[in-house]
Every structure is written in C-alpha cells, then in structure tokens.
Design a protein around this motif. Structure first.
Motif, PDB file in Angstrom:
ATOM      1  N   ARG A 182      -8.629  -8.277 -13.064  1.00  0.00           N
ATOM      2  CA  ARG A 182      -7.844  -8.042 -14.269  1.00  0.00           C
ATOM      3  C   ARG A 182      -7.840  -6.511 -14.781  1.00  0.00           C
ATOM      4  O   ARG A 182      -6.863  -6.196 -15.378  1.00  0.00           O
ATOM      5  N   LEU A 183      -8.857  -5.835 -14.015  1.00  0.00           N
ATOM      6  CA  LEU A 183      -8.468  -4.298 -14.239  1.00  0.00           C
ATOM      7  C   LEU A 183      -7.603  -3.443 -13.623  1.00  0.00           C
ATOM      8  O   LEU A 183      -7.213  -2.458 -13.818  1.00  0.00           O
ATOM      9  N   GLY A 184      -7.276  -4.303 -12.455  1.00  0.00           N
ATOM     10  CA  GLY A 184      -6.396  -3.723 -11.548  1.00  0.00           C
ATOM     11  C   GLY A 184      -6.987  -3.527 -10.353  1.00  0.00           C
ATOM     12  O   GLY A 184      -7.538  -4.335  -9.818  1.00  0.00           O
ATOM     13  N   GLN A 185      -6.713  -2.147  -9.630  1.00  0.00           N
ATOM     14  CA  GLN A 185      -7.226  -2.051  -8.206  1.00  0.00           C
ATOM     15  C   GLN A 185      -7.875  -0.627  -8.347  1.00  0.00           C
ATOM     16  O   GLN A 185      -7.463   0.703  -8.752  1.00  0.00           O
ATOM     17  N   ALA A 186      -9.230  -0.578  -8.201  1.00  0.00           N
ATOM     18  CA  ALA A 186     -10.076   0.708  -7.887  1.00  0.00           C
ATOM     19  C   ALA A 186      -9.697   1.310  -6.811  1.00  0.00           C
ATOM     20  O   ALA A 186     -10.032   2.823  -6.677  1.00  0.00           O
ATOM     21  N   VAL A 213      -4.748   1.612  -9.482  1.00  0.00           N
ATOM     22  CA  VAL A 213      -3.728   1.015 -10.656  1.00  0.00           C
ATOM     23  C   VAL A 213      -4.534   0.509 -11.740  1.00  0.00           C
ATOM     24  O   VAL A 213      -5.471  -0.420 -11.630  1.00  0.00           O
ATOM     25  N   ASP A 214      -4.563   1.081 -12.887  1.00  0.00           N
ATOM     26  CA  ASP A 214      -5.155   0.889 -14.222  1.00  0.00           C
ATOM     27  C   ASP A 214      -4.613   0.095 -14.890  1.00  0.00           C
ATOM     28  O   ASP A 214      -3.567   0.601 -15.838  1.00  0.00           O
ATOM     29  N   LEU A 215      -4.633  -1.305 -14.869  1.00  0.00           N
ATOM     30  CA  LEU A 215      -3.892  -2.184 -15.777  1.00  0.00           C
ATOM     31  C   LEU A 215      -4.581  -2.052 -17.259  1.00  0.00           C
ATOM     32  O   LEU A 215      -4.005  -2.665 -18.369  1.00  0.00           O
ATOM     33  N   LEU A 216      -5.769  -1.436 -17.446  1.00  0.00           N
ATOM     34  CA  LEU A 216      -6.290  -1.359 -18.665  1.00  0.00           C
ATOM     35  C   LEU A 216      -5.518  -0.297 -19.589  1.00  0.00           C
ATOM     36  O   LEU A 216      -5.306  -0.751 -20.940  1.00  0.00           O
ATOM     37  N   ARG A 217      -4.906   0.617 -18.972  1.00  0.00           N
ATOM     38  CA  ARG A 217      -4.162   1.661 -19.564  1.00  0.00           C
ATOM     39  C   ARG A 217      -2.897   0.881 -19.986  1.00  0.00           C
ATOM     40  O   ARG A 217      -2.484   1.291 -21.308  1.00  0.00           O
ATOM     41  N   LEU A 218      -2.315   0.087 -19.383  1.00  0.00           N
ATOM     42  CA  LEU A 218      -1.191  -0.625 -19.466  1.00  0.00           C
ATOM     43  C   LEU A 218      -1.460  -1.680 -20.833  1.00  0.00           C
ATOM     44  O   LEU A 218      -0.593  -1.862 -21.643  1.00  0.00           O
ATOM     45  N   THR A 219      -2.764  -2.476 -20.873  1.00  0.00           N
ATOM     46  CA  THR A 219      -3.214  -3.052 -21.833  1.00  0.00           C
ATOM     47  C   THR A 219      -3.076  -2.428 -23.074  1.00  0.00           C
ATOM     48  O   THR A 219      -2.795  -2.922 -24.162  1.00  0.00           O
ATOM     49  N   ASP A 226      12.512   5.570  -7.029  1.00  0.00           N
ATOM     50  CA  ASP A 226      12.634   6.477  -5.875  1.00  0.00           C
ATOM     51  C   ASP A 226      11.033   6.845  -5.927  1.00  0.00           C
ATOM     52  O   ASP A 226      10.862   7.994  -6.541  1.00  0.00           O
ATOM     53  N   THR A 227      10.229   6.253  -5.612  1.00  0.00           N
ATOM     54  CA  THR A 227       8.660   6.650  -5.355  1.00  0.00           C
ATOM     55  C   THR A 227       8.222   6.252  -4.140  1.00  0.00           C
ATOM     56  O   THR A 227       8.785   5.669  -3.318  1.00  0.00           O
ATOM     57  N   GLN A 228       7.226   6.832  -3.741  1.00  0.00           N
ATOM     58  CA  GLN A 228       6.465   6.864  -2.391  1.00  0.00           C
ATOM     59  C   GLN A 228       5.456   5.847  -2.440  1.00  0.00           C
ATOM     60  O   GLN A 228       4.679   5.621  -3.556  1.00  0.00           O
ATOM     61  N   HIS A 229       5.305   5.054  -1.288  1.00  0.00           N
ATOM     62  CA  HIS A 229       4.316   3.916  -1.089  1.00  0.00           C
ATOM     63  C   HIS A 229       4.648   2.797  -1.967  1.00  0.00           C
ATOM     64  O   HIS A 229       5.111   3.040  -3.164  1.00  0.00           O
ATOM     65  N   ARG A 230       4.061   1.787  -1.740  1.00  0.00           N
ATOM     66  CA  ARG A 230       4.211   0.588  -2.625  1.00  0.00           C
ATOM     67  C   ARG A 230       3.574   0.860  -3.848  1.00  0.00           C
ATOM     68  O   ARG A 230       3.717   0.387  -5.063  1.00  0.00           O
ATOM     69  N   HIS A 231       2.269   1.582  -3.807  1.00  0.00           N
ATOM     70  CA  HIS A 231       1.449   1.767  -5.139  1.00  0.00           C
ATOM     71  C   HIS A 231       2.080   2.638  -5.984  1.00  0.00           C
ATOM     72  O   HIS A 231       1.888   2.585  -7.393  1.00  0.00           O
ATOM     73  N   GLY A 232       3.044   3.363  -5.648  1.00  0.00           N
ATOM     74  CA  GLY A 232       4.074   4.142  -6.578  1.00  0.00           C
ATOM     75  C   GLY A 232       4.787   3.336  -7.482  1.00  0.00           C
ATOM     76  O   GLY A 232       4.936   3.584  -8.653  1.00  0.00           O
ATOM     77  N   GLY A 233       5.173   1.964  -7.087  1.00  0.00           N
ATOM     78  CA  GLY A 233       5.938   1.205  -7.831  1.00  0.00           C
ATOM     79  C   GLY A 233       4.891   0.728  -8.966  1.00  0.00           C
ATOM     80  O   GLY A 233       5.240   0.483 -10.193  1.00  0.00           O
ATOM     81  N   TYR A 234       3.580   0.303  -8.566  1.00  0.00           N
ATOM     82  CA  TYR A 234       2.779  -0.208  -9.623  1.00  0.00           C
ATOM     83  C   TYR A 234       2.467   0.741 -10.384  1.00  0.00           C
ATOM     84  O   TYR A 234       2.268   0.557 -11.523  1.00  0.00           O
ATOM     85  N   ARG A 235       2.089   2.024 -10.086  1.00  0.00           N
ATOM     86  CA  ARG A 235       1.535   3.087 -11.005  1.00  0.00           C
ATOM     87  C   ARG A 235       2.918   3.457 -11.920  1.00  0.00           C
ATOM     88  O   ARG A 235       2.514   3.875 -13.083  1.00  0.00           O
ATOM     89  N   TYR A 236       4.054   3.433 -11.624  1.00  0.00           N
ATOM     90  CA  TYR A 236       5.173   3.684 -12.284  1.00  0.00           C
ATOM     91  C   TYR A 236       5.039   2.897 -13.554  1.00  0.00           C
ATOM     92  O   TYR A 236       5.128   3.432 -14.800  1.00  0.00           O
ATOM     93  N   ALA A 237       4.832   1.443 -13.374  1.00  0.00           N
ATOM     94  CA  ALA A 237       4.761   0.807 -14.735  1.00  0.00           C
ATOM     95  C   ALA A 237       3.711   1.249 -15.433  1.00  0.00           C
ATOM     96  O   ALA A 237       3.841   0.711 -16.756  1.00  0.00           O
ATOM     97  N   VAL A 238       2.405   1.271 -14.985  1.00  0.00           N
ATOM     98  CA  VAL A 238       1.464   1.824 -15.888  1.00  0.00           C
ATOM     99  C   VAL A 238       1.651   3.224 -16.360  1.00  0.00           C
ATOM    100  O   VAL A 238       1.354   3.318 -17.673  1.00  0.00           O
ATOM    101  N   HIS A 275       4.780   4.580 -17.119  1.00  0.00           N
ATOM    102  CA  HIS A 275       5.627   4.517 -18.109  1.00  0.00           C
ATOM    103  C   HIS A 275       5.734   3.190 -18.708  1.00  0.00           C
ATOM    104  O   HIS A 275       6.703   2.350 -18.377  1.00  0.00           O
ATOM    105  N   PRO A 276       4.837   2.919 -19.767  1.00  0.00           N
ATOM    106  CA  PRO A 276       4.599   1.583 -20.158  1.00  0.00           C
ATOM    107  C   PRO A 276       5.768   1.135 -21.197  1.00  0.00           C
ATOM    108  O   PRO A 276       6.168   0.191 -21.301  1.00  0.00           O
ATOM    109  N   GLU A 277       6.778   2.345 -21.406  1.00  0.00           N
ATOM    110  CA  GLU A 277       7.677   1.859 -22.287  1.00  0.00           C
ATOM    111  C   GLU A 277       8.740   1.064 -21.795  1.00  0.00           C
ATOM    112  O   GLU A 277       9.652   0.289 -22.307  1.00  0.00           O
ATOM    113  N   LEU A 278       8.800   1.011 -20.317  1.00  0.00           N
ATOM    114  CA  LEU A 278       9.626   0.163 -19.246  1.00  0.00           C
ATOM    115  C   LEU A 278       9.350  -1.403 -19.888  1.00  0.00           C
ATOM    116  O   LEU A 278       9.934  -1.995 -19.932  1.00  0.00           O
ATOM    117  N   LEU A 279       7.979  -1.601 -20.004  1.00  0.00           N
ATOM    118  CA  LEU A 279       7.717  -2.956 -20.301  1.00  0.00           C
ATOM    119  C   LEU A 279       7.745  -3.263 -21.825  1.00  0.00           C
ATOM    120  O   LEU A 279       8.196  -4.377 -22.160  1.00  0.00           O
TER     121      LEU A 279
END
Length: 317
Positions: free
Chosen positions: A93-97, A111-117, A290-302, A304-308
């Motif tokens: 639930r915290l994301g990925q360390a 990937v810090d899901l707590l930041r998104l929370t 337009d981000t690098q690696h798969r984790h770039g997509g995860y981290r973009y959402a975290v 840029h939380p305004e997206l959500l």
C-alpha cells in the motif's frame, strides 16, 4: 581426437551452464508469480502528518485484507468523496521501495504512494489504501493472477466503504497502478460503486511477460518465460494469455476511465493501452506520457497529483 573431445566437453559444459541458468531464473520468476516475496511496511500515514485508521475487511471471496483509511482534510462537513488506491505487483500500500534483488536487476525506481495519498487527502478526498492479497500484510490467496482474482479485493474494499458513514457512496473513485490497474478493469463490470477510475499502465499479462523477459534477459528471455509459465500453470491452472483485460473492459459501462501510459515503457505498450481505451465505453482521451522506463509513468502520477485530483473533482464533484 583429444582436441575434439575437449571441444565437446566445453560445449556440453556450456550447454549445462546455460540450461541451469534458464532453469534457475525461471524457477525464481515463477516463485514471484505464485507466492511473491513480501515487503513489509516501512512507513505510515503519520510520517506524512496524516490522520488514519488501521482497517481490516474481507475481500468479496472472504480473504482477509489490511489497509489504512485516511479521512479527508475537511471531513467535518459530512460524508466525503473517497478514492481507493490499488498498488502493483510486488508492491504494497506504500508503493515500491525498489530495494529488492529483482528491483535492482530490472532498474526499478521507488514509487511513493503515500505522497499521492497526502495530495488526495488535501484535495478533500477520503483515501482507502490496502494491501492486495499475497502482498504487504494481507492474507495469502493462491497464486497472483495479475488482476483477475485480485478484483475480489477491490470489490471487498468497496463493500467496506459502503458501511462507513463518512463516505459518500455516490462519489467513490479508484486509481490502480500496473497490476492494480488490471484489478480495477476486472472489477468494473461487477460493481456500480465506482463512479470514476484512473488506470495507470495496465497491461495484458502475456504481453508484459514477453517484453519483461526480453528486456531483462535478451535471447534467454523466451525460454525462461516459457518454463516459468509452465511452472505457473501447474500452480494456478491458468495461463497468462487467459488473463486478458481486453476481454472484459467492454463491460465497464459508462464509468469515466482515464488511461495513463508511458511511451518509454519497455515492458508495457502504448498500443496495448490504446486498445484497452478503445474498448472501454466510458474512456476519456488516454494520456500518453513522454517519460523514460515504465516507472516514469508511475512516478509522473505521484509527482503530478493534480492529474488525479482534477479528474476526480470533475467526475465526482
């Protein structure tokens, strides 16, 4: 003759080493698919200054799940809109360390899901984040099915929210990452509780497996995946090709769904996500980053939380 024998022995030795490597890596990958290594929680909402409750509830099929309920910052005004956050494979639930052996080998990033929370909380949403089965502190529930059986976890979370007086049942959204996005897509045809959804880098598991194995192992990827899938089939009685979100998204109804996908993702695919969006009746224009690696997509959402927050504010009010 002696030279010939030496060459034969070297070839046999090399072949044995390669076969052993393929078998060892395949067994490790199958182990992560069947009963993944768990990463315990390394923080809590209190570390981000958030109020929260430790909660437990059953999945729709009865499995025990653990999570946190974080009330909205302005929760005094009555029932609030609520967002359910669904994590990915090998996360919690915290994301990925990103500090495991597999994360290091694959080049994964935290990937810090707590930041998104925190951002969702500040924007006026309650948040329910929980560990999917086989992850974090939730119970073991058979092999991982990359969203298929895990959809019971999300459906159980929605039923739990329906019993809370501080949740406005008419304004529930969900955001899923990777396997969590698949979980969301498999759940949508079976519930009317979700009124808006964000699917961040869902993928057809067979496609993901092929691209993941090829990226990490090059020419050895195909035999490793074939053997790993055989071991997985023996434990789960299903194949990766049989777990296909493309086959179910047409049943999602008119729920607004925002798909997010990185163009630099070497494991997922823009075309795969475009297909999912095209088959989802309520899909809005997908966002291709337009981000690098798969984790770039995860981290973009975290990052840029305004997206959500903007999407959920628009569709949940």
């Amino acid at each position: 003759m002696n030279l010939f024998r030496r060459v034969v022995r070297l070839v046999l030795l090399g072949s044995t080493l390669v076969a052993g490597l393929v078998l060892g890596v395949a067994a490790y990958m199958a182990r992560q698919m069947i009963r993944p290594s768990r990463r315990d929680l390394w923080a809590s909402p209190a570390d981000a200054g958030l109020p929260y409750e430790e909660v437990e509830f059953p999945a729709r099929d009865g499995l025990r799940l653990s999570g946190w309920f974080i009330p909205a910052a302005d929760s005094a005004g009555g029932p609030r809109p609520t967002i359910v956050v669904v994590h990915g494979w090998l996360w919690n639930r915290l994301g990925q360390a990103a500090d495991s052996f597999l994360a290091n080998v694959s080049g994964a990033l935290p990937v810090d899901l707590l930041r998104l929370t925190h951002a969702l909380h500040e924007a006026g949403f309650n948040v329910l984040s929980f560990d999917s089965r086989n992850h974090g502190r939730s119970a073991q529930g058979g092999p991982v099915t990359f969203g298929l059986q895990e959809s019971n976890d999300l459906l159980g979370a929605l039923e739990y929210l329906g019993d809370r007086g501080d949740v406005d049942e008419t304004r529930i959204g969900a955001v899923g990452f990777s396997m969590g996005a698949n979980t969301l897509l498999f759940a949508l045809p079976h519930t009317e509780r979700i009124r808006a959804a964000v699917a961040i880098q869902p993928t057809s598991p067979q496609l993901f497996g092929e691209r993941y194995a090829s990226d990490l192992l090059g020419p050895l990827g195909k035999p490793v995946l074939s053997l790993a899938e055989l071991l997985y089939q023996g434990a789960s009685h299903m194949s990766l090709s049989g777990i296909e979100p493309l086959m179910v998204v047409a049943g999602a109804g008119d729920v607004p769904v925002l798909y997010v996908q990185s163009s630099g993702d070497r494991w997922g695919s823009v075309s795969n996500v475009a297909q999912l969006a095209a088959r989802t009746p309520g899909a809005v224009d997908p966002l291709f980053l337009d981000t690098q690696h798969r984790h770039g997509g995860y981290r973009y959402a975290v990052q840029h939380p305004e997206l959500l927050t903007d999407f959920f504010s628009q569709h949940l009010g």
